[in-house]
Motif scaffolding. Structure first.
Motif, PDB file in Angstrom:
ATOM      1  N   PHE A   3      -1.085   3.703 -10.042  1.00 49.08           N
ATOM      2  CA  PHE A   3      -1.453   2.529  -9.183  1.00 49.08           C
ATOM      3  C   PHE A   3      -1.262   2.854  -7.679  1.00 49.08           C
ATOM      4  O   PHE A   3      -2.184   2.397  -6.826  1.00 49.08           O
ATOM      5  CB  PHE A   3      -0.335   1.332  -9.627  1.00 49.08           C
ATOM      6  CG  PHE A   3      -0.243   0.372  -8.871  1.00 49.08           C
ATOM      7  CD1 PHE A   3      -1.451  -0.761  -8.814  1.00 49.08           C
ATOM      8  CD2 PHE A   3       0.582  -0.183  -7.549  1.00 49.08           C
ATOM      9  CE1 PHE A   3      -1.494  -1.847  -7.984  1.00 49.08           C
ATOM     10  CE2 PHE A   3       0.787  -1.273  -6.939  1.00 49.08           C
ATOM     11  CZ  PHE A   3      -0.513  -2.184  -7.194  1.00 49.08           C
ATOM     12  N   VAL A   4      -0.509   3.440  -7.340  1.00 50.00           N
ATOM     13  CA  VAL A   4      -0.062   3.851  -5.770  1.00 50.00           C
ATOM     14  C   VAL A   4      -1.385   4.591  -5.200  1.00 50.00           C
ATOM     15  O   VAL A   4      -1.896   4.476  -4.374  1.00 50.00           O
ATOM     16  CB  VAL A   4       0.910   4.659  -5.506  1.00 50.00           C
ATOM     17  CG1 VAL A   4       1.003   5.505  -4.169  1.00 50.00           C
ATOM     18  CG2 VAL A   4       2.328   4.128  -5.686  1.00 50.00           C
ATOM     19  N   ALA A   5      -2.031   5.467  -6.274  1.00 48.56           N
ATOM     20  CA  ALA A   5      -3.341   6.138  -5.821  1.00 48.56           C
ATOM     21  C   ALA A   5      -4.276   5.358  -5.908  1.00 48.56           C
ATOM     22  O   ALA A   5      -5.260   5.798  -5.010  1.00 48.56           O
ATOM     23  CB  ALA A   5      -3.279   7.384  -7.140  1.00 48.56           C
ATOM     24  N   ILE A   6      -4.480   4.234  -6.570  1.00 50.83           N
ATOM     25  CA  ILE A   6      -5.790   3.380  -6.258  1.00 50.83           C
ATOM     26  C   ILE A   6      -5.700   2.074  -5.142  1.00 50.83           C
ATOM     27  O   ILE A   6      -6.743   1.457  -5.275  1.00 50.83           O
ATOM     28  CB  ILE A   6      -6.222   2.853  -7.731  1.00 50.83           C
ATOM     29  CG1 ILE A   6      -4.910   2.071  -8.360  1.00 50.83           C
ATOM     30  CG2 ILE A   6      -6.514   4.020  -8.577  1.00 50.83           C
ATOM     31  CD1 ILE A   6      -5.559   1.333  -9.606  1.00 50.83           C
ATOM     32  N   ILE A   7      -4.416   2.164  -4.682  1.00 51.28           N
ATOM     33  CA  ILE A   7      -4.019   0.870  -3.781  1.00 51.28           C
ATOM     34  C   ILE A   7      -5.019   0.949  -2.751  1.00 51.28           C
ATOM     35  O   ILE A   7      -5.551   0.003  -1.964  1.00 51.28           O
ATOM     36  CB  ILE A   7      -2.456   0.949  -3.358  1.00 51.28           C
ATOM     37  CG1 ILE A   7      -1.577   0.420  -4.339  1.00 51.28           C
ATOM     38  CG2 ILE A   7      -2.649   0.176  -2.202  1.00 51.28           C
ATOM     39  CD1 ILE A   7      -0.204   0.467  -3.995  1.00 51.28           C
ATOM     40  N   PRO A   8      -5.460   2.129  -2.023  1.00 50.75           N
ATOM     41  CA  PRO A   8      -6.431   2.307  -0.730  1.00 50.75           C
ATOM     42  C   PRO A   8      -7.643   1.484  -1.420  1.00 50.75           C
ATOM     43  O   PRO A   8      -8.309   0.918  -0.530  1.00 50.75           O
ATOM     44  CB  PRO A   8      -6.613   3.853  -0.596  1.00 50.75           C
ATOM     45  CG  PRO A   8      -5.329   4.372  -1.060  1.00 50.75           C
ATOM     46  CD  PRO A   8      -4.864   3.582  -2.147  1.00 50.75           C
ATOM     47  N   ALA A   9      -8.267   1.793  -2.468  1.00 55.34           N
ATOM     48  CA  ALA A   9      -9.412   1.031  -3.045  1.00 55.34           C
ATOM     49  C   ALA A   9      -9.235  -0.427  -2.975  1.00 55.34           C
ATOM     50  O   ALA A   9     -10.105  -1.153  -2.626  1.00 55.34           O
ATOM     51  CB  ALA A   9      -9.779   1.309  -4.407  1.00 55.34           C
ATOM     52  N   PHE A  10      -8.093  -1.031  -3.419  1.00 53.58           N
ATOM     53  CA  PHE A  10      -8.151  -2.528  -3.339  1.00 53.58           C
ATOM     54  C   PHE A  10      -7.668  -2.940  -1.900  1.00 53.58           C
ATOM     55  O   PHE A  10      -8.183  -3.901  -1.609  1.00 53.58           O
ATOM     56  CB  PHE A  10      -6.738  -2.866  -4.154  1.00 53.58           C
ATOM     57  CG  PHE A  10      -6.706  -2.757  -5.340  1.00 53.58           C
ATOM     58  CD1 PHE A  10      -7.540  -3.772  -6.443  1.00 53.58           C
ATOM     59  CD2 PHE A  10      -5.966  -1.471  -6.217  1.00 53.58           C
ATOM     60  CE1 PHE A  10      -7.368  -3.499  -7.602  1.00 53.58           C
ATOM     61  CE2 PHE A  10      -6.017  -1.598  -7.552  1.00 53.58           C
ATOM     62  CZ  PHE A  10      -6.999  -2.467  -8.357  1.00 53.58           C
TER      63      PHE A  10
END
Length: 441
Positions: A371-378
């Motif tokens: 989840f931390v890894a894909i936060i920049p996409a959000f």
């Protein structure tokens, strides 16, 4: 604020700590200055900029040196690659396993092998860097001579960065290699922050404030992920020495980290995520499907990209945890030293118990890491600028948080040794190596 000022005074009151801090700052300044020194024969105005994929990630780690065609263009990334290779070899190859168990002499041999392997990797990557990222139009001298000289200079630059990292570790504060990566990442934060503020303008002030608040909570979440541990009680049986003196009988704790794999799963997954777009580009001219796949996996905000990315991170988290933490080795060490887990028999049952606990804590840890890894996409989809969104999670944030916490722990230990009040009310940075913890082998 008063306590903070008092703590800073205490830090600089300890001569050894003051010297180490100043040494660290001096080495970091040298490293940053080197990232602006362009390779001889290059026209900086004609350089192309890497903004995405694995190249964009490398440029972030190196603080812009990759895009600048700097003499530190490869930085310490070849050394990290060599270290990962040696780490895997010590797990898979008996010769390296035996070498690792030889103590200080074995570690020195592994370090020498790592340095030699670093030179080999740097030479190979240097050729690819010069031919693949520096346009021929930007080269103002004979191209063959430029390639040979640049590869030599890049190799020397990487070795110099290694030397700086080792000097920071020996004579400064914190882990030198990690410090260099963190400084490279942080150096891009002011520009991204100011750029985001200017983009928002006065009309978007509220939105910018909400971004800062969201970033604060994301950082706090990453801190909790980094520090979270499951403490397993270890009891040591009392033993009699010399017929009269008894020792042992203490209770200590075995701390198993929720995120024992650190940032490695994200690095491995991000390297693989670069492949679909690369392979699709080969057949993009002849296949519409390949062109669609290449377009999808070149966009880090697409749901397909993030789904595959998250799954890879979860898989690599279990894989890397399994190869770095051995329940069998821990069980054997406990049995050899007279330790046991209360209610669990030594040997096979202890191994199974530790493996079960490790699996249980790794599962939520892997999901949170993904989840931390894909936060920049959000964050990007929510309207945050591309550069500023990179600081909302991913490898960059995890590295920064980990290095800062490690450095704080070292400063804390110096303060406590100097009989000064620590930076935290408890007198110890949470998650640090306290006396009631035992290290995981």
């Amino acid at each position: 604020m008063k306590k903070f000022i008092s703590t800073v005074k205490n830090i600089f009151a300890i001569q050894d700590l003051r010297t180490r801090i100043l040494n660290t700052l001096g080495f970091l300044i040298i490293f940053r200055l080197g990232s602006f020194v362009v390779l001889p024969g290059v026209n900086p105005d004609a350089l192309t900029k890497a903004s995405g994929g694995i190249l964009g990630l490398l440029n972030t780690f190196l603080g812009g040196a990759f895009n600048n065609a700097s003499i530190f263009g490869l930085g310490i990334m070849p050394y990290i690659s060599a270290s990962i290779v040696l780490q895997l070899l010590t797990i898979a190859v008996p010769y390296f396993q035996k070498m690792q168990k030889e103590g200080e002499s074995g570690r020195n041999k592994i370090n020498q092998i790592t340095r030699v392997l670093t030179i080999a990797i740097t030479l190979a990557q240097g050729v690819g860097y010069v031919s693949g990222t520096i346009p021929k139009d930007a080269v103002m001298i004979d191209y063959t001579f430029f390639t040979i000289s640049s590869v030599i200079i890049l190799t020397a630059g990487t070795m110099f960065c290694m030397w700086i990292g080792e000097k920071i570790t020996d004579k400064g504060i914190g882990n030198g290699i990690s410090m260099l990566i963190m400084v490279g990442i942080i150096s891009r934060f002011p520009g991204s922050f100011i750029g985001e503020a200017l983009t928002r303008g006065m009309g978007g002030a509220l939105g910018f404030i909400l971004e800062i608040v969201a970033l604060f909570f994301v950082v706090m979440g990453v801190v909790m992920l980094t520090q979270a541990t499951r403490r397993i009680p270890i009891q040591y049986a009392k033993q009699i020495a010399g017929g009269a003196k008894a020792y042992g009988g203490q209770r200590k704790y075995l701390p198993l980290k929720v995120n024992a794999a650190g940032v490695m799963p994200i690095i491995f997954a991000q390297a693989l995520m670069f492949l679909p777009a690369l392979l699709a580009g080969i057949w993009s001219d002849t296949s519409d499907l390949a062109a669609s796949i290449g377009s999808t996996f070149s966009d880090f905000t697409s749901w397909q990209y993030n789904l595959v990315f998250a799954i890879l991170i979860i898989v690599f988290t279990f894989f890397y945890t399994a190869i770095t933490i051995s329940p069998r080795q821990i069980s054997e060490d406990l049995k050899r030293n007279g330790g046991f887990i209360p209610g669990v028999k030594p040997g096979q049952q202890t191994e199974e118990y530790l493996d079960d606990v490790l699996t249980r804590i790794t599962l939520p840890g892997s999901f949170f890491l993904a989840f931390v890894a894909i936060i920049p996409a959000f964050a990007r989809l929510a309207g945050v600028g591309t550069d500023f969104a990179q600081f909302f999670g991913g490898t960059s944030l995890l590295i920064m948080v980990g290095v800062v916490l490690d450095t704080l722990q070292q400063v804390e230990s110096y303060l406590l040794m100097g009989h000064y009040e620590g930076m935290m009310k408890s007198g110890n940075v949470k998650g640090g190596n306290s006396q009631d913890n035992i290290a995981v082998a």
